[in-house]
Motif scaffolding. Structure first.
Motif, PDB file in Angstrom:
ATOM      1  N   UNK A  25       0.832  -1.208   0.000  1.00  0.00           N
ATOM      2  CA  UNK A  25       0.000   0.000   0.000  1.00  0.00           C
ATOM      3  C   UNK A  25       0.866   1.258   0.000  1.00  0.00           C
ATOM      4  N   UNK A  26       1.927   1.244   0.766  1.00  0.00           N
ATOM      5  CA  UNK A  26       2.830   2.395   0.798  1.00  0.00           C
ATOM      6  C   UNK A  26       3.515   2.593  -0.552  1.00  0.00           C
ATOM      7  N   UNK A  27       3.938   1.509  -1.157  1.00  0.00           N
ATOM      8  CA  UNK A  27       4.580   1.610  -2.478  1.00  0.00           C
ATOM      9  C   UNK A  27       3.601   2.137  -3.514  1.00  0.00           C
ATOM     10  N   UNK A  28       2.375   1.624  -3.477  1.00  0.00           N
ATOM     11  CA  UNK A  28       1.362   2.074  -4.442  1.00  0.00           C
ATOM     12  C   UNK A  28       1.040   3.549  -4.241  1.00  0.00           C
ATOM     13  N   UNK A  29       0.963   3.981  -3.006  1.00  0.00           N
ATOM     14  CA  UNK A  29       0.687   5.399  -2.733  1.00  0.00           C
ATOM     15  C   UNK A  29       1.817   6.286  -3.258  1.00  0.00           C
ATOM     16  N   UNK A  30       3.037   5.803  -3.156  1.00  0.00           N
ATOM     17  CA  UNK A  30       4.182   6.580  -3.627  1.00  0.00           C
ATOM     18  C   UNK A  30       4.236   6.651  -5.149  1.00  0.00           C
ATOM     19  N   UNK A  31       3.886   5.556  -5.801  1.00  0.00           N
ATOM     20  CA  UNK A  31       3.958   5.469  -7.265  1.00  0.00           C
ATOM     21  C   UNK A  31       2.750   6.124  -7.930  1.00  0.00           C
ATOM     22  N   UNK A  32       1.616   6.094  -7.264  1.00  0.00           N
ATOM     23  CA  UNK A  32       0.354   6.595  -7.814  1.00  0.00           C
ATOM     24  C   UNK A  32      -0.013   5.915  -9.130  1.00  0.00           C
ATOM     25  N   UNK A  33      -0.278   4.612  -9.068  1.00  0.00           N
ATOM     26  CA  UNK A  33      -0.620   3.868 -10.290  1.00  0.00           C
ATOM     27  C   UNK A  33      -1.930   4.370 -10.897  1.00  0.00           C
ATOM     28  N   UNK A  34      -2.069   4.142 -12.202  1.00  0.00           N
ATOM     29  CA  UNK A  34      -3.271   4.591 -12.902  1.00  0.00           C
ATOM     30  C   UNK A  34      -4.169   3.442 -13.316  1.00  0.00           C
ATOM     31  N   UNK A  35      -3.743   2.206 -13.068  1.00  0.00           N
ATOM     32  CA  UNK A  35      -4.571   1.060 -13.438  1.00  0.00           C
ATOM     33  C   UNK A  35      -4.445  -0.052 -12.398  1.00  0.00           C
ATOM     34  N   UNK A  36      -5.422  -0.936 -12.428  1.00  0.00           N
ATOM     35  CA  UNK A  36      -5.403  -2.086 -11.520  1.00  0.00           C
ATOM     36  C   UNK A  36      -4.210  -2.990 -11.836  1.00  0.00           C
ATOM     37  N   UNK A  37      -3.811  -3.065 -13.088  1.00  0.00           N
ATOM     38  CA  UNK A  37      -2.656  -3.880 -13.477  1.00  0.00           C
ATOM     39  C   UNK A  37      -1.386  -3.353 -12.816  1.00  0.00           C
ATOM     40  N   UNK A  38      -1.233  -2.046 -12.757  1.00  0.00           N
ATOM     41  CA  UNK A  38      -0.059  -1.474 -12.094  1.00  0.00           C
ATOM     42  C   UNK A  38      -0.066  -1.792 -10.602  1.00  0.00           C
ATOM     43  N   UNK A  39      -1.242  -1.737  -9.980  1.00  0.00           N
ATOM     44  CA  UNK A  39      -1.352  -2.107  -8.569  1.00  0.00           C
ATOM     45  C   UNK A  39      -0.993  -3.579  -8.398  1.00  0.00           C
ATOM     46  N   UNK A  40      -1.492  -4.414  -9.291  1.00  0.00           N
ATOM     47  CA  UNK A  40      -1.194  -5.842  -9.249  1.00  0.00           C
ATOM     48  C   UNK A  40       0.305  -6.104  -9.355  1.00  0.00           C
ATOM     49  N   UNK A  41       0.964  -5.371 -10.234  1.00  0.00           N
ATOM     50  CA  UNK A  41       2.421  -5.516 -10.377  1.00  0.00           C
ATOM     51  C   UNK A  41       3.151  -5.130  -9.099  1.00  0.00           C
ATOM     52  N   UNK A  42       2.717  -4.059  -8.455  1.00  0.00           N
ATOM     53  CA  UNK A  42       3.339  -3.622  -7.209  1.00  0.00           C
ATOM     54  C   UNK A  42       3.157  -4.683  -6.127  1.00  0.00           C
ATOM     55  N   UNK A  43       1.948  -5.224  -6.014  1.00  0.00           N
ATOM     56  CA  UNK A  43       1.686  -6.258  -5.005  1.00  0.00           C
ATOM     57  C   UNK A  43       2.481  -7.524  -5.321  1.00  0.00           C
ATOM     58  N   UNK A  44       2.566  -7.869  -6.597  1.00  0.00           N
ATOM     59  CA  UNK A  44       3.312  -9.069  -6.995  1.00  0.00           C
ATOM     60  C   UNK A  44       4.790  -8.954  -6.602  1.00  0.00           C
ATOM     61  N   UNK A  45       5.386  -7.804  -6.861  1.00  0.00           N
ATOM     62  CA  UNK A  45       6.792  -7.588  -6.501  1.00  0.00           C
ATOM     63  C   UNK A  45       6.965  -7.629  -4.980  1.00  0.00           C
ATOM     64  N   UNK A  46       6.001  -7.070  -4.263  1.00  0.00           N
ATOM     65  CA  UNK A  46       6.095  -7.015  -2.805  1.00  0.00           C
ATOM     66  C   UNK A  46       5.871  -8.380  -2.164  1.00  0.00           C
ATOM     67  N   UNK A  47       4.825  -9.077  -2.569  1.00  0.00           N
ATOM     68  CA  UNK A  47       4.466 -10.348  -1.931  1.00  0.00           C
ATOM     69  C   UNK A  47       5.360 -11.494  -2.379  1.00  0.00           C
ATOM     70  N   UNK A  48       5.776 -11.497  -3.645  1.00  0.00           N
ATOM     71  CA  UNK A  48       6.716 -12.472  -4.176  1.00  0.00           C
ATOM     72  C   UNK A  48       6.476 -13.895  -3.674  1.00  0.00           C
ATOM     73  N   UNK A  49       5.341 -14.462  -4.009  1.00  0.00           N
ATOM     74  CA  UNK A  49       4.992 -15.861  -3.707  1.00  0.00           C
ATOM     75  C   UNK A  49       4.827 -16.159  -2.218  1.00  0.00           C
ATOM     76  N   UNK A  50       4.620 -15.146  -1.400  1.00  0.00           N
ATOM     77  CA  UNK A  50       4.410 -15.387   0.032  1.00  0.00           C
ATOM     78  C   UNK A  50       2.940 -15.515   0.394  1.00  0.00           C
ATOM     79  N   UNK A  51       2.052 -15.190  -0.528  1.00  0.00           N
ATOM     80  CA  UNK A  51       0.620 -15.286  -0.247  1.00  0.00           C
ATOM     81  C   UNK A  51      -0.055 -16.130  -1.326  1.00  0.00           C
TER      82      UNK A  51
END
Length: 69
Positions: A25-51
């Motif tokens: 959430x902090x990374x997404x707030x800093x980047x200010x994504x414009x699409x759900x795909x960009x949010x998904x990419x941020x979460x994917x990089x952050x979670x990296x197979x942990x969820x």
């Protein structure tokens, strides 16, 4: 007499998922994504197979609701 009890200790896995969610959430707030795909990419990089997939989708949906207004 009522016993004074502490609330149950949060499961370590739940704590880790919450931590990943806050970081993403902090990374997404800093980047200010414009699409759900960009949010998904941020979460994917952050979670990296942990969820699991369901948790991943829930995190993406929650963050998307906050940053894509």
């Amino acid at each position: 007499m009522r016993e004074n009890r502490r609330p149950p200790v949060q499961d370590a896995n739940d704590a880790r998922v919450q931590q990943l969610h806050l970081i993403a959430a902090a990374r997404a707030a800093a980047v200010r994504p414009t699409s759900r795909q960009q949010v998904s990419d941020i979460v994917r990089v952050t979670a990296d197979d942990e969820v699991d997939t369901r948790t991943f989708r829930a995190i993406v949906a929650d963050i998307s609701a906050d940053v894509l207004r």
